[in-house]
Motif scaffolding. Sequence first.
Motif, PDB file in Angstrom:
ATOM      1  N   VAL A 121       0.847  -1.193   0.000  1.00  0.00           N
ATOM      2  CA  VAL A 121       0.000   0.000   0.000  1.00  0.00           C
ATOM      3  C   VAL A 121       0.883   1.245   0.000  1.00  0.00           C
ATOM      4  CG1 VAL A 121      -1.640   1.356   1.353  1.00  0.00           C
ATOM      5  CG2 VAL A 121      -1.955  -1.120   1.104  1.00  0.00           C
ATOM      6  N   LEU A 122       1.874   1.248   0.864  1.00  0.00           N
ATOM      7  CA  LEU A 122       2.766   2.399   0.967  1.00  0.00           C
ATOM      8  C   LEU A 122       3.548   2.608  -0.326  1.00  0.00           C
ATOM      9  CD1 LEU A 122       4.109   4.648   2.598  1.00  0.00           C
ATOM     10  CD2 LEU A 122       5.649   2.932   3.574  1.00  0.00           C
ATOM     11  N   ALA A 123       4.043   1.547  -0.909  1.00  0.00           N
ATOM     12  CA  ALA A 123       4.799   1.665  -2.152  1.00  0.00           C
ATOM     13  C   ALA A 123       3.954   2.291  -3.253  1.00  0.00           C
ATOM     14  CB  ALA A 123       5.318   0.298  -2.584  1.00  0.00           C
ATOM     15  N   SER A 124       2.676   1.887  -3.325  1.00  0.00           N
ATOM     16  CA  SER A 124       1.769   2.446  -4.322  1.00  0.00           C
ATOM     17  C   SER A 124       1.493   3.918  -4.051  1.00  0.00           C
ATOM     18  CB  SER A 124       0.458   1.657  -4.334  1.00  0.00           C
ATOM     19  OG  SER A 124      -0.482   2.239  -5.210  1.00  0.00           O
ATOM     20  N   VAL A 125       1.315   4.253  -2.782  1.00  0.00           N
ATOM     21  CA  VAL A 125       1.039   5.637  -2.408  1.00  0.00           C
ATOM     22  C   VAL A 125       2.241   6.535  -2.735  1.00  0.00           C
ATOM     23  CG1 VAL A 125       0.596   7.190  -0.472  1.00  0.00           C
ATOM     24  CG2 VAL A 125      -0.643   5.038  -0.651  1.00  0.00           C
ATOM     25  N   CYS A 126       3.438   6.010  -2.566  1.00  0.00           N
ATOM     26  CA  CYS A 126       4.641   6.792  -2.880  1.00  0.00           C
ATOM     27  C   CYS A 126       4.638   7.230  -4.340  1.00  0.00           C
ATOM     28  CB  CYS A 126       5.897   5.985  -2.571  1.00  0.00           C
ATOM     29  SG  CYS A 126       6.280   5.850  -0.812  1.00  0.00           S
ATOM     30  N   GLY A 175       2.213  14.045  -7.341  1.00  0.00           N
ATOM     31  CA  GLY A 175       1.496  15.212  -6.839  1.00  0.00           C
ATOM     32  C   GLY A 175       0.086  14.935  -6.367  1.00  0.00           C
ATOM     33  N   ARG A 176      -0.227  13.659  -6.105  1.00  0.00           N
ATOM     34  CA  ARG A 176      -1.570  13.295  -5.642  1.00  0.00           C
ATOM     35  C   ARG A 176      -1.506  12.847  -4.180  1.00  0.00           C
ATOM     36  NH1 ARG A 176      -1.144  10.762 -10.840  1.00  0.00           N
ATOM     37  NH2 ARG A 176      -0.637   8.777  -9.836  1.00  0.00           N
ATOM     38  N   TYR A 177      -2.468  13.295  -3.363  1.00  0.00           N
ATOM     39  CA  TYR A 177      -2.402  12.994  -1.936  1.00  0.00           C
ATOM     40  C   TYR A 177      -3.567  12.163  -1.402  1.00  0.00           C
ATOM     41  CZ  TYR A 177      -5.666  16.967  -1.427  1.00  0.00           C
ATOM     42  OH  TYR A 177      -6.741  17.808  -1.532  1.00  0.00           O
ATOM     43  N   LEU A 178      -4.596  11.905  -2.184  1.00  0.00           N
ATOM     44  CA  LEU A 178      -5.769  11.223  -1.656  1.00  0.00           C
ATOM     45  C   LEU A 178      -5.443   9.823  -1.154  1.00  0.00           C
ATOM     46  CD1 LEU A 178      -8.584  12.297  -4.161  1.00  0.00           C
ATOM     47  CD2 LEU A 178      -8.081  13.205  -1.880  1.00  0.00           C
ATOM     48  N   SER A 179      -4.614   9.092  -1.885  1.00  0.00           N
ATOM     49  CA  SER A 179      -4.254   7.750  -1.425  1.00  0.00           C
ATOM     50  C   SER A 179      -3.399   7.813  -0.166  1.00  0.00           C
ATOM     51  CB  SER A 179      -3.520   6.987  -2.530  1.00  0.00           C
ATOM     52  OG  SER A 179      -2.301   7.618  -2.874  1.00  0.00           O
ATOM     53  N   ALA A 180      -2.592   8.856  -0.027  1.00  0.00           N
ATOM     54  CA  ALA A 180      -1.803   9.038   1.196  1.00  0.00           C
ATOM     55  C   ALA A 180      -2.717   9.292   2.384  1.00  0.00           C
ATOM     56  CB  ALA A 180      -0.821  10.201   1.024  1.00  0.00           C
ATOM     57  N   GLU A 183       9.172  11.424   0.484  1.00  0.00           N
ATOM     58  CA  GLU A 183       8.736  11.536  -0.909  1.00  0.00           C
ATOM     59  C   GLU A 183       8.149  12.914  -1.209  1.00  0.00           C
ATOM     60  OE1 GLU A 183       9.247   9.387  -3.177  1.00  0.00           O
ATOM     61  OE2 GLU A 183       9.601   7.477  -2.158  1.00  0.00           O
ATOM     62  N   ALA A 184       7.566  13.561  -0.199  1.00  0.00           N
ATOM     63  CA  ALA A 184       6.836  14.809  -0.423  1.00  0.00           C
ATOM     64  C   ALA A 184       7.626  16.062  -0.087  1.00  0.00           C
ATOM     65  CB  ALA A 184       5.548  14.802   0.414  1.00  0.00           C
ATOM     66  N   LEU A 209       3.133  19.454  -2.141  1.00  0.00           N
ATOM     67  CA  LEU A 209       1.973  18.593  -1.985  1.00  0.00           C
ATOM     68  C   LEU A 209       1.301  18.765  -0.622  1.00  0.00           C
ATOM     69  CD1 LEU A 209       1.326  15.062  -3.174  1.00  0.00           C
ATOM     70  CD2 LEU A 209       1.276  15.414  -0.722  1.00  0.00           C
ATOM     71  N   VAL A 210       2.091  18.745   0.457  1.00  0.00           N
ATOM     72  CA  VAL A 210       1.446  18.809   1.777  1.00  0.00           C
ATOM     73  C   VAL A 210       0.815  20.168   2.017  1.00  0.00           C
ATOM     74  CG1 VAL A 210       2.870  17.015   2.818  1.00  0.00           C
ATOM     75  CG2 VAL A 210       3.636  19.382   2.912  1.00  0.00           C
ATOM     76  N   GLU A 211       1.385  21.221   1.461  1.00  0.00           N
ATOM     77  CA  GLU A 211       0.757  22.539   1.607  1.00  0.00           C
ATOM     78  C   GLU A 211      -0.607  22.561   0.925  1.00  0.00           C
ATOM     79  OE1 GLU A 211       5.212  23.436   1.936  1.00  0.00           O
ATOM     80  OE2 GLU A 211       3.922  22.024   0.858  1.00  0.00           O
ATOM     81  N   ARG A 212      -0.696  21.997  -0.281  1.00  0.00           N
ATOM     82  CA  ARG A 212      -1.988  21.922  -0.983  1.00  0.00           C
ATOM     83  C   ARG A 212      -2.964  21.045  -0.219  1.00  0.00           C
ATOM     84  NH1 ARG A 212      -2.223  19.190  -5.075  1.00  0.00           N
ATOM     85  NH2 ARG A 212      -0.126  18.315  -5.374  1.00  0.00           N
ATOM     86  N   TRP A 213      -2.472  19.918   0.272  1.00  0.00           N
ATOM     87  CA  TRP A 213      -3.312  18.986   1.029  1.00  0.00           C
ATOM     88  C   TRP A 213      -3.892  19.679   2.256  1.00  0.00           C
ATOM     89  CZ3 TRP A 213      -0.989  13.666   2.960  1.00  0.00           C
ATOM     90  CH2 TRP A 213      -1.972  12.947   3.637  1.00  0.00           C
ATOM     91  N   LEU A 214      -3.062  20.373   2.987  1.00  0.00           N
ATOM     92  CA  LEU A 214      -3.501  21.037   4.213  1.00  0.00           C
ATOM     93  C   LEU A 214      -4.542  22.106   3.924  1.00  0.00           C
ATOM     94  CD1 LEU A 214      -2.724  20.791   7.243  1.00  0.00           C
ATOM     95  CD2 LEU A 214      -1.207  22.751   6.896  1.00  0.00           C
ATOM     96  N   THR A 215      -4.431  22.774   2.782  1.00  0.00           N
ATOM     97  CA  THR A 215      -5.385  23.819   2.401  1.00  0.00           C
ATOM     98  C   THR A 215      -6.699  23.231   1.901  1.00  0.00           C
ATOM     99  OG1 THR A 215      -3.590  25.333   1.807  1.00  0.00           O
ATOM    100  CG2 THR A 215      -5.760  25.790   0.870  1.00  0.00           C
ATOM    101  N   GLU A 216      -6.590  22.186   1.106  1.00  0.00           N
ATOM    102  CA  GLU A 216      -7.777  21.631   0.450  1.00  0.00           C
ATOM    103  C   GLU A 216      -8.555  20.661   1.321  1.00  0.00           C
ATOM    104  OE1 GLU A 216      -6.246  19.906  -3.113  1.00  0.00           O
ATOM    105  OE2 GLU A 216      -5.541  21.824  -3.927  1.00  0.00           O
TER     106      GLU A 216
END
Length: 317
Positions: free
Chosen positions: A20-25, A31-36, A60-61, A66-73
């Motif tokens: 699961v983690l390998a796929s999420v990486c 640039g996608r965070y939903l699976s994370a 990885e991030a 990515l995390v800035e966008r994730w935190l905002t969205e």
Amino acid sequence: MAAGLFEGQYVWHPAADDRVLASVCVDVRAGRYLSARDALAETRGDFLLRAHRSLVLASEAADSDLVERWLTEEPGPEAALMWARVAVLRALRAADDRDPRTDALERIALAACERATTADPGDPTPWVAKLAMARLHRLRDQAPRGLLTAPPGPWRLFAHVLSLDPWHREAHHRFLACFFPRYGGSVTGAWDVAAFLGQRAPADSPLRLLPLVALVECYDPTRLLADRVWEQPQWRSTALDIHQNWLPVVAGYPFTPVLDLAYLAHALVMGGCEAQARAVFTAMGPFASRMPWSVFGDPAEQLSRARRACGLPVPGA
């Protein structure tokens, strides 16, 4: 995959066999965070897996927004945790590189950790992220009784993490690092803390490996017979005890603990216990970590050398 059936190359990726983690990486690098978000949400209450996944994903991030966008969205505990992990990683990298932005990045990281602890007060992981930065500030709380050298350090912060998870693996390693000579500590202090923490851990805990970690960290190749240290009865006995008591429980882990297995395999090979080391390499399969091998030379070469000593195949052979 068992090491006895080893084929191809070593797998160095820290996700190891956490598929699961390998796929999420892959998603995070794209640039996608939903699976994370989903992969971390699965780990609530499983602090070992949560620490592992969040730390790997942060690596990885860290070089993207990515995390800035994730935190905002989609703000939430997982987004806050990843922001803390990434911010701490950036601050540590800056400090190690003597980057002039270090102070500013540290302030951001501390604020990110505070936000994450507020988002999920029962989760020790943000506190562990904060503990990772303790080596930068040389916190000097008084040590508890029972340590010969009584080295000062971030004992209160560590105690808070233990109040949430008494045997948190990463917390112990982060705390021990504060006493390493390269971070302003001493050889005696590191050994003292490692012995103190290792002895209080359950017999089947990977924390019993802490003295072996300190031994590698304090390795000095200029000392006479430096490579023979692992043959001393105390270190050989430590490695054999861990082999007997901890290795059998590894099969029940949610992912292969490659780094811990590597320290154990290294200690056993250096101590002349090739038969026991072979079983550890078998548990590792094709997965590899750069530590502890990189302390002694090229990690791939050192790992292959150790495997050959145990009669095991290596890449290209």
